[in-house]
Design an enzyme around this catalytic site. Structure first.
Site, PDB file in Angstrom:
ATOM      1  N   GLU A 159       4.407  -2.959  21.244  1.00 19.36           N
ATOM      2  CA  GLU A 159       5.174  -1.725  21.456  1.00 19.36           C
ATOM      3  C   GLU A 159       4.360  -0.569  20.903  1.00 19.36           C
ATOM      4  O   GLU A 159       3.505  -0.761  20.035  1.00 19.36           O
ATOM      5  CB  GLU A 159       6.509  -1.759  20.714  1.00 19.36           C
ATOM      6  CG  GLU A 159       7.523  -2.735  21.226  1.00 19.36           C
ATOM      7  CD  GLU A 159       8.794  -2.654  20.382  1.00 19.36           C
ATOM      8  OE1 GLU A 159       9.510  -1.632  20.473  1.00 19.36           O
ATOM      9  OE2 GLU A 159       9.064  -3.601  19.626  1.00 19.36           O
TER      10      GLU A 159
ATOM     11  N   LYS B 246       3.839   2.564  18.466  1.00 18.40           N
ATOM     12  CA  LYS B 246       4.324   2.958  17.141  1.00 18.40           C
ATOM     13  C   LYS B 246       4.538   4.469  17.170  1.00 18.40           C
ATOM     14  O   LYS B 246       3.583   5.237  17.164  1.00 18.40           O
ATOM     15  CB  LYS B 246       3.321   2.572  16.043  1.00 18.40           C
ATOM     16  CG  LYS B 246       3.870   2.779  14.651  1.00 18.40           C
ATOM     17  CD  LYS B 246       2.859   2.367  13.590  1.00 18.40           C
ATOM     18  CE  LYS B 246       3.493   2.362  12.211  1.00 18.40           C
ATOM     19  NZ  LYS B 246       4.138   3.640  11.866  1.00 18.40           N
TER      20      LYS B 246
ATOM     21  N   ARG C  37      15.185   4.424   6.439  1.00 16.18           N
ATOM     22  CA  ARG C  37      14.670   3.069   6.187  1.00 16.18           C
ATOM     23  C   ARG C  37      14.998   2.572   4.788  1.00 16.18           C
ATOM     24  O   ARG C  37      15.044   1.366   4.544  1.00 16.18           O
ATOM     25  CB  ARG C  37      13.160   3.005   6.412  1.00 16.18           C
ATOM     26  CG  ARG C  37      12.343   3.855   5.479  1.00 16.18           C
ATOM     27  CD  ARG C  37      10.860   3.710   5.769  1.00 16.18           C
ATOM     28  NE  ARG C  37      10.349   2.426   5.343  1.00 16.18           N
ATOM     29  CZ  ARG C  37       9.190   1.909   5.720  1.00 16.18           C
ATOM     30  NH1 ARG C  37       8.431   2.573   6.574  1.00 16.18           N
ATOM     31  NH2 ARG C  37       8.777   0.762   5.275  1.00 16.18           N
TER      32      ARG C  37
ATOM     33  N   GLU D 140      13.659   4.552  16.048  1.00 17.53           N
ATOM     34  CA  GLU D 140      12.828   5.627  15.503  1.00 17.53           C
ATOM     35  C   GLU D 140      13.479   6.962  15.845  1.00 17.53           C
ATOM     36  O   GLU D 140      13.805   7.230  17.005  1.00 17.53           O
ATOM     37  CB  GLU D 140      11.423   5.576  16.107  1.00 17.53           C
ATOM     38  CG  GLU D 140      10.404   6.432  15.403  1.00 17.53           C
ATOM     39  CD  GLU D 140       9.769   5.726  14.205  1.00 17.53           C
ATOM     40  OE1 GLU D 140       8.940   6.363  13.523  1.00 17.53           O
ATOM     41  OE2 GLU D 140      10.073   4.543  13.974  1.00 17.53           O
TER      42      GLU D 140
ATOM     43  N   LYS E 255       1.673  -3.748  12.121  1.00 17.82           N
ATOM     44  CA  LYS E 255       1.503  -2.360  12.565  1.00 17.82           C
ATOM     45  C   LYS E 255       0.009  -2.060  12.606  1.00 17.82           C
ATOM     46  O   LYS E 255      -0.722  -2.286  11.647  1.00 17.82           O
ATOM     47  CB  LYS E 255       2.237  -1.387  11.642  1.00 17.82           C
ATOM     48  CG  LYS E 255       1.875  -1.467  10.174  1.00 17.82           C
ATOM     49  CD  LYS E 255       2.726  -0.503   9.365  1.00 17.82           C
ATOM     50  CE  LYS E 255       2.419  -0.623   7.876  1.00 17.82           C
ATOM     51  NZ  LYS E 255       3.277   0.271   7.056  1.00 17.82           N
TER      52      LYS E 255
END
Length: 512
Positions: free
Chosen positions: A210, A212, A232, A257, A379
């Site tokens: 995906e 970021k 978060r 997000e 990530k």
């Protein structure tokens, strides 16, 4: 400094300390104690007839911490009294009027030694900094009661200080608190940074990719007609984004997000910052900076806990849920198709050109696990930008760096109004160097100071810093017209002449 020694101390304290003292201590250690006192103003007023203000400023500059400075400068009492209990301090402060607070604070400071004064002021200012994270405090609770720390994490945001129901359950006096009817925060699953050797070792057929996105990670929890938006870390930020929360309904917990989106395009992070940390948000601000949630995952749907399912199964549920509900101000984060490692590498290298922060790799079979489990999510952030700048100002740090000049303001060359070359400040950095480099820089700064402005020193424009940063945006708040995101010292270029540092125009060229 020992982690295990800290855990033993915490376990012993939670077992032996009386209620509600231990619950308030737990709140203070986990940053859940909200007192909202004007402590700095109160201390300023109380110190006026005890300490010369110039002496206080010099001392605060040297010590680097207000609470510690006041604790050391406050006159020692002739006779020490028994310190107040933690619950007494908190309950008294909460019930006191603004006119009563100065006398209360002065009476406590008069009765305590320096360590007691320091602890009291740290408690009231909400800045303990004793090397205990919220996670460590919860782990100590788990060890005390022989429970899984994940069980405590799951309950945490449905409870309030001084956590009487939590301790009653941990000690076997009552049933586990029921939070099923509340739209509470659930611990997020986090990713590990992808290293080059990780990419070589991964079987990419087992992973989905995906984008970021460059926003802030959020969780949306909707239950019983109540909708909450959490950061978060579990902070409730719903009040700052009513244009988002009003779009969701039903019973669902979603991971995504938070972005600012205009005409389908993601705006720079600087635009989102205009909306963060605001107590009140105007319609004009919402119209100029429209918030949007790009969804990654679904944790709960109705009464179904989906976290034990695989990523692929949860993704299918998320797609179906979004197709049915289709809340405005939301969409799904796209899956990035790739045939092999070379194609994935090409997609990663292209992220900067399209304003994306990087790639996420998620194991297709991974359940949704709290924390940062290894081997599941990675990530892969885009490579940072770098620029050579000149050190202009230095300021003492705080805490253990309070005796060193460790916060650096740097500039780039620009043609001034008189046609000559001048340095324009473009950013600040206080990380990225080693302890040895800090000692060398600190010594150089002291020997090459040209002017002093309180705790700040101007220095000869001779040291070149190679600064790494994630992105740069236009900014009307800065004289240079730019703002850098996450600048840090990448290298100290002792070998490079200052005249060869980069120009402001080179930094501005990186905006687009």
């Amino acid at each position: 400094p020992s982690r295990n020694a800290k855990l033993r101390q915490l376990v012993d304290y939670f077992q032996l300390a009386p209620a509600p003292d231990r619950g308030w201590a737990l709140a203070a250690l986990t940053d859940e104690l909200r007192l909202s006192l004007p402590v700095r103003r109160l201390l300023g007023e109380l110190l006026e007839d005890k300490v010369d203000p110039y002496l206080f400023r010099l001392s605060r500059d040297y010590v680097g911490d207000t609470a510690e400075t006041v604790a050391l400068l406050w006159p020692e009492p002739e006779d020490l009294e028994a310190p107040p209990r933690l619950s007494e301090v908190i309950e008294t402060v909460r019930g006191a009027s603004n006119t009563q607070l100065p006398q209360l604070l002065a009476s406590w400071l008069d009765s305590l030694d320096a360590s007691g004064r320091w602890a009291l002021l740290k408690l009231l200012t909400g800045a303990l900094r004793v090397g205990v994270s919220a996670r460590m405090a919860k782990r100590a609770l788990a060890e005390m009661a022989d429970q899984d720390v994940a069980e405590i994490e799951e309950l945490w945001h449905g409870l309030e200080p001084p956590y009487l129901a939590l301790f009653a359950w941990l000690e076997g006096h009552s049933a586990k608190p029921d939070i099923s009817s509340m739209p509470v925060f659930r611990p997020l699953m986090l990713a590990n940074p992808l290293e080059e050797r990780d990419l070589e070792a991964l079987d990419l057929r087992e992973f989905a990719a995906e984008w970021k996105w460059d926003g802030i990670r959020v969780q949306i929890a909707a239950r019983g007609g109540d909708v909450r938006l959490y950061s978060r870390s579990g902070d409730d930020i719903s009040h700052a984004f009513p244009d988002v929360t009003c779009r969701f309904h039903g019973e669902v917990v979603l991971d995504g997000e938070l972005l600012v989106l205009r005409d389908g395009e993601v705006a720079p992070f600087n635009d989102l910052q205009q909306r963060l940390n605001r107590k009140n948000v105007s319609k004009r601000l919402m119209d100029r900076h429209p918030a949007h949630v790009r969804l990654y995952d679904i944790l709960f749907e109705e009464r179904d806990d989906l976290r034990a399912m695989s990523f692929e199964e949860r993704r299918a549920r998320l797609v179906r849920w979004h197709a049915r509900s289709a809340p405005r101000r939301s969409d799904l984060s796209a899956i990035v198709d790739f045939a092999d490692k070379d194609a994935l590498q090409d997609a990663w290298q292209a992220t900067r050109g399209v304003g994306i922060e990087g790639l996420m790799l998620k194991r297709r079979a991974s359940p949704y696990l709290a924390g940062r489990p290894k081997g599941h999510w990675y990530k892969w952030k885009r490579a940072p930008l770098t620029i050579d700048v000149v050190l202009m100002y230095a300021q003492r740090g705080s805490g253990r760096r309070s005796s060193y000049y460790s916060d650096f303001t740097f500039g780039a060359w620009h043609q001034g109004e008189n046609g000559g070359q001048e340095l324009v400040p473009v950013g600040k950095a206080y990380s990225g160097y080693t302890d040895e480099e800090l000692l060398r820089l600190d010594k150089w700064i002291r020997n090459n100071t040209t002017e002093r402005f309180g705790p700040v020193r101007a220095v000869e424009p001779e040291i070149v810093l190679e600064v790494a940063f994630d992105s740069v945006h236009r900014s009307s708040r800065h004289k240079s017209g730019v703002a850098m995101r996450f600048p840090r010292v990448h290298r100290i270029r002792w070998d490079k002449p200052a005249r060869e540092a980069d120009r402001l125009e080179a930094l501005k060229a990186l905006i687009d």
